[in-house]
Write an enzyme that holds these catalytic residues in place. Structure first.
Site, PDB file in Angstrom:
ATOM      1  N   GLU A 133      21.706   4.659   4.207  1.00 38.65           N
ATOM      2  CA  GLU A 133      20.922   3.461   4.839  1.00 38.65           C
ATOM      3  C   GLU A 133      20.819   2.474   3.599  1.00 38.65           C
ATOM      4  O   GLU A 133      20.564   2.861   2.527  1.00 38.65           O
ATOM      5  CB  GLU A 133      19.605   4.261   5.012  1.00 38.65           C
ATOM      6  N   SER A 152      11.490   6.203   3.083  1.00 40.93           N
ATOM      7  CA  SER A 152      12.772   6.652   2.987  1.00 40.93           C
ATOM      8  C   SER A 152      12.803   8.322   3.202  1.00 40.93           C
ATOM      9  O   SER A 152      11.773   8.943   2.894  1.00 40.93           O
ATOM     10  CB  SER A 152      13.136   6.374   1.625  1.00 40.93           C
ATOM     11  N   THR A 153      13.761   8.764   3.432  1.00 41.44           N
ATOM     12  CA  THR A 153      13.913  10.195   3.465  1.00 41.44           C
ATOM     13  C   THR A 153      13.777  10.775   2.259  1.00 41.44           C
ATOM     14  O   THR A 153      13.260  11.755   2.157  1.00 41.44           O
ATOM     15  CB  THR A 153      15.402  10.277   4.024  1.00 41.44           C
ATOM     16  N   GLU A 210       8.347   9.571   9.460  1.00 42.89           N
ATOM     17  CA  GLU A 210       9.156   8.570  10.269  1.00 42.89           C
ATOM     18  C   GLU A 210      10.127   7.970   9.186  1.00 42.89           C
ATOM     19  O   GLU A 210       9.700   7.176   8.485  1.00 42.89           O
ATOM     20  CB  GLU A 210       8.353   7.714  11.107  1.00 42.89           C
ATOM     21  N   LYS A 267      -2.348   3.823   2.330  1.00 41.04           N
ATOM     22  CA  LYS A 267      -1.689   3.402   1.157  1.00 41.04           C
ATOM     23  C   LYS A 267      -0.551   2.634   1.650  1.00 41.04           C
ATOM     24  O   LYS A 267       0.508   2.923   1.881  1.00 41.04           O
ATOM     25  CB  LYS A 267      -1.416   4.592   0.248  1.00 41.04           C
ATOM     26  N   CYS A 295      14.035   0.227  10.266  1.00 40.30           N
ATOM     27  CA  CYS A 295      14.383   1.805  10.238  1.00 40.30           C
ATOM     28  C   CYS A 295      15.423   1.825  11.349  1.00 40.30           C
ATOM     29  O   CYS A 295      16.458   2.644  11.146  1.00 40.30           O
ATOM     30  CB  CYS A 295      13.145   2.662  10.384  1.00 40.30           C
TER      31      CYS A 295
HETATM   32  P1  NDP Z   1       9.996   4.393  -0.137  1.00 41.37           P
HETATM   33  O1  NDP Z   1      10.259   5.568   0.893  1.00 41.37           O
HETATM   34  O2  NDP Z   1       9.730   4.639  -1.749  1.00 41.37           O
HETATM   35  O3  NDP Z   1       8.422   3.731   0.469  1.00 41.37           O
HETATM   36  C1  NDP Z   1       7.832   3.901   1.240  1.00 41.37           C
HETATM   37  C2  NDP Z   1       6.126   4.012   0.893  1.00 41.37           C
HETATM   38  O4  NDP Z   1       6.217   5.335   0.145  1.00 41.37           O
HETATM   39  C3  NDP Z   1       5.571   3.289   0.015  1.00 41.37           C
HETATM   40  O5  NDP Z   1       4.107   2.891   0.237  1.00 41.37           O
HETATM   41  C4  NDP Z   1       5.727   3.576  -1.481  1.00 41.37           C
HETATM   42  O6  NDP Z   1       5.040   3.149  -2.257  1.00 41.37           O
HETATM   43  C5  NDP Z   1       5.363   5.133  -1.065  1.00 41.37           C
HETATM   44  N1  NDP Z   1       5.821   6.222  -2.029  1.00 41.37           N
HETATM   45  C6  NDP Z   1       7.026   6.037  -2.874  1.00 41.37           C
HETATM   46  N2  NDP Z   1       7.294   7.183  -3.739  1.00 41.37           N
HETATM   47  C7  NDP Z   1       6.188   7.939  -3.177  1.00 41.37           C
HETATM   48  C8  NDP Z   1       5.989   9.178  -3.850  1.00 41.37           C
HETATM   49  N3  NDP Z   1       6.597   9.744  -4.632  1.00 41.37           N
HETATM   50  N4  NDP Z   1       4.938   9.815  -3.092  1.00 41.37           N
HETATM   51  C9  NDP Z   1       4.308   9.070  -1.949  1.00 41.37           C
HETATM   52  N5  NDP Z   1       4.474   7.988  -1.797  1.00 41.37           N
HETATM   53  C10 NDP Z   1       5.451   7.461  -2.345  1.00 41.37           C
HETATM   54  O7  NDP Z   1      10.888   3.172   0.030  1.00 41.37           O
HETATM   55  P2  NDP Z   1      11.127   2.037  -0.756  1.00 41.37           P
HETATM   56  O8  NDP Z   1      10.256   1.023  -0.574  1.00 41.37           O
HETATM   57  O9  NDP Z   1      11.519   2.505  -2.159  1.00 41.37           O
HETATM   58  O10 NDP Z   1      12.589   1.717  -0.026  1.00 41.37           O
HETATM   59  C11 NDP Z   1      13.741   2.081  -0.546  1.00 41.37           C
HETATM   60  C12 NDP Z   1      14.575   2.614   0.836  1.00 41.37           C
HETATM   61  O11 NDP Z   1      13.856   3.372   1.634  1.00 41.37           O
HETATM   62  C13 NDP Z   1      14.801   1.467   1.596  1.00 41.37           C
HETATM   63  O12 NDP Z   1      16.082   0.884   1.070  1.00 41.37           O
HETATM   64  C14 NDP Z   1      15.168   2.008   2.863  1.00 41.37           C
HETATM   65  O13 NDP Z   1      16.448   2.474   3.013  1.00 41.37           O
HETATM   66  C15 NDP Z   1      14.170   3.123   2.868  1.00 41.37           C
HETATM   67  N6  NDP Z   1      12.916   2.636   3.729  1.00 41.37           N
HETATM   68  C16 NDP Z   1      12.941   3.115   5.145  1.00 41.37           C
HETATM   69  C17 NDP Z   1      11.727   2.786   5.804  1.00 41.37           C
HETATM   70  C18 NDP Z   1      11.657   2.934   7.296  1.00 41.37           C
HETATM   71  O14 NDP Z   1      11.104   2.394   7.944  1.00 41.37           O
HETATM   72  N7  NDP Z   1      12.459   4.269   7.530  1.00 41.37           N
HETATM   73  C19 NDP Z   1      10.825   1.674   5.418  1.00 41.37           C
HETATM   74  C20 NDP Z   1      10.890   1.474   3.862  1.00 41.37           C
HETATM   75  C21 NDP Z   1      11.996   1.857   3.275  1.00 41.37           C
HETATM   76  P3  NDP Z   1       5.656   2.043  -3.128  1.00 41.37           P
HETATM   77  O15 NDP Z   1       5.603   0.906  -2.218  1.00 41.37           O
HETATM   78  O16 NDP Z   1       4.422   1.675  -4.149  1.00 41.37           O
HETATM   79  O17 NDP Z   1       6.875   2.696  -3.730  1.00 41.37           O
END
Ligand code: NDP
Length: 500
Positions: free
Chosen positions: A404, A252-253, A273, A198, A307
């Site tokens: 973050e 995200s965490t 991660e 996904k 990240c």
């Molecule tokens: P998310 O953690 O929400 O997104 C990462 C993935 O998880 C996306 O595919 C997202 O789908 C999916 N996701 C979101 N909610 C759920 C859930 N409840 N259950 C299962 N999967 C889910 O990151 P965001 O895109 O909202 O970004 C927010 C913050 O997260 C950023 O500002 C950053 O701080 C952090 N982040 C960290 C990353 C890293 O590499 N460590 C990468 C991206 C973000 P969808 O996109 O449809 O929401």
């Protein structure tokens, strides 16, 4: 809808984007069962470039069934390691052959400068798939000499087998969409697993292109499925699905914790991660110019949506002013623009939501007592651009120092004594990475073991190698991707004891 028609390869991104996209379940390209779709937008203009299906639990269930059927099929389960190696190599070759188009799709979808997509995202994904292909034929168990009381040593044979963990649910973020897909799909296929991937709702396109190429590479239907949809709907359905054996997540965490909680219900294996707040530590023997350039790259690369972004800069006082002035000068000169403009050094943020988040954090930082040293504003009216920004003078407890941001926002602070820097560097809940800028080996070697982070760079920042394990301490995650360590994440160990 504006779709660029130019392409370096003569195979324009418009050929891929010119119609609504479907998702891959088994051998079929499908719309969502509900008929719902998601607009995919160009972050440089906020215009819709195409649509993808908005999957829900029904679609996820179909994809998991397809992945399960493929996992149990003789075509996949009886495939020899060398066959899996060949499929992965073919996939890597196809991604490489279509690299110009894929880089353009990635730049349009995520907003990143085309040059970064061409030089980093696509070649790194190709290299990683090839690296994983090599592992397919090198999976090994061990033979074990047994010592049970009451038996003679030669009566038993003990050994272990590495077996694929099964159906993998992979949930990936939007910052390096193709590369993150490769990080999950590569080891899964190398070890004999099947996948439901996904991608992030903001950047689903390169994963769909990858799936097309996987079919072209001859990968059996159902081995790789891609469902596009919203995280709390499609992602949550995948994480909680009892038919999934392992969830591999990057993001995200906060979401990592939700996924972990859902997974434990079914004892689904997880690797997470997660986020970071990585310190860049400059000791006073470092060349301030070199350190400033390194620190600027550590935070502004990919508009800070990394990240391992070096979002906290700690500089020993003697060189503090020179380094911070150097980073500010670089920030002031960065050319901000659309990813497809060859002059662009800093692209837009991925979404309006992310722009708002970054702008809010800057405001919070100023309210918390921070002084703006550079930037601080949205850039332009159209698209989702933010200036490279530096704040100083903040207490360590400030939210902007602790949390973050995932944008081009740096907090800078001086320190006096090397003895205090480990505590400062370790002073957030994260532990993904850190960099040290110094040629004083004695001080560097004393510092490395004291930093609670999964990767430490010395005189560089943000570089990754396929052979080096990558992952976080503390709230930055669980497990190590890449290197030999990734095999543990995608296999079960079976112990065999045979009496003869
Ligand atoms: P998310 O953690 O929400 O997104 C990462 C993935 O998880 C996306 O595919 C997202 O789908 C999916 N996701 C979101 N909610 C759920 C859930 N409840 N259950 C299962 N999967 C889910 O990151 P965001 O895109 O909202 O970004 C927010 C913050 O997260 C950023 O500002 C950053 O701080 C952090 N982040 C960290 C990353 C890293 O590499 N460590 C990468 C991206 C973000 P969808 O996109 O449809 O929401």
């Amino acid at each position: 809808m504006t779709i660029p028609t130019t392409s370096v390869s003569g195979e324009p991104a418009s050929r891929f984007l010119g119609r609504p996209r479907s998702m891959l379940i088994g051998a079929e390209w499908r719309d969502a069962a509900s008929g719902a779709s998601i607009d995919v937008r160009d972050p440089a203009t906020s215009e819709t470039i195409t649509t993808v299906p908005s999957a829900d639990g029904v679609d996820v269930d179909l994809a998991v069934q397809a992945a399960r059927a493929a996992f149990e099929s003789s075509e996949w389960s009886a495939a020899r390691p060398v066959d899996r190696e060949r499929w992965l190599l073919r996939l890597a070759d196809l991604v490489e052959a279509h690299a110009p188009q894929i880089a353009e799709i990635e730049s349009l979808d995520n907003g990143k400068p085309l040059l970064i997509a061409q030089r980093v995202d696509v070649p790194s994904a190709v290299d990683f798939l090839r690296y994983c292909a090599g592992w397919a034929t090198k999976l090994e168990g061990t033979t074990v000499d047994l010592s049970m009381p009451g038996f003679r040593r030669n009566e038993f044979v003990g050994y272990t087998r590495r077996e694929p963990v099964g159906v993998v649910g992979a949930i990936i973020p939007w910052n390096f969409p193709l590369l993150m897909a490769a990080w999950k799909v590569g080891p899964a296929l190398a070890t004999g697993c099947t996948v439901v991937l996904k991608p992030a709702e903001d950047t689903p396109l390169s994963a769909l292109r990858l799936a097309e190429l996987a079919l072209e590479a001859g990968l059996p239907a159902g081995v790789l499925n891609v469902v596009t949809g919203y995280g709390p709907v499609a992602g949550a359905a995948l994480a909680a699905h009892p038919g999934i054996d392992k969830i591999a997540f990057t993001g995200s965490t906060a979401v990592g914790k939700l996924i972990g909680k859902a997974a434990i219900e079914n004892m689904t294996r997880i690797s997470l991660e997660l986020g970071g707040k990585s310190p860049v530590i400059v000791l006073d023997d470092a060349d301030p110019k070199v350190a400033a350039s390194g620190a600027a790259n550590a935070i502004f690369f990919n508009s800070g949506q990394v990240c391992v972004a070096g979002s906290r800069l700690y500089v020993q006082r003697r060189v503090y002013d020179a380094v911070v002035e150097g980073v500010s000068a670089i920030a002031a000169k960065m050319r901000i623009g659309p990813g497809l403009d060859p002059k662009t050094q800093l692209g837009p943020l991925v979404s309006e939501k992310q722009l708002r988040r970054v702008a809010d954090y800057v405001k919070v930082g100023i309210d918390e007592g921070g002084t703006l040293v550079a930037g601080g504003q949205r850039h332009g009216e159209r698209g989702w651009f933010h200036q490279p920004t530096i704040l100083a003078g903040l207490p360590e407890s400030a939210r902007i120092v602790q949390e973050e941001i995932f944008g081009p926002v740096l907090v800078a602070a001086p320190f006096d004594d090397v003895e205090e820097i480990a505590a400062l560097a370790n002073g957030t809940s994260y532990g993904l990475s850190a960099s040290i800028w110094s040629n004083d080996l004695k001080r560097v070697h004393r510092l490395i073991p004291r930093l609670k982070a999964g990767t430490i760079w010395v005189n560089c920042h943000g570089l990754l190698d396929n052979a080096l394990p990558f992952g976080g301490y503390k709230q930055s995650g669980i497990g190590r991707e890449m290197g030999r360590a990734m095999i543990d994440l995608y296999t079960e160990t079976k112990s065999v004891m045979m009496m003869h």
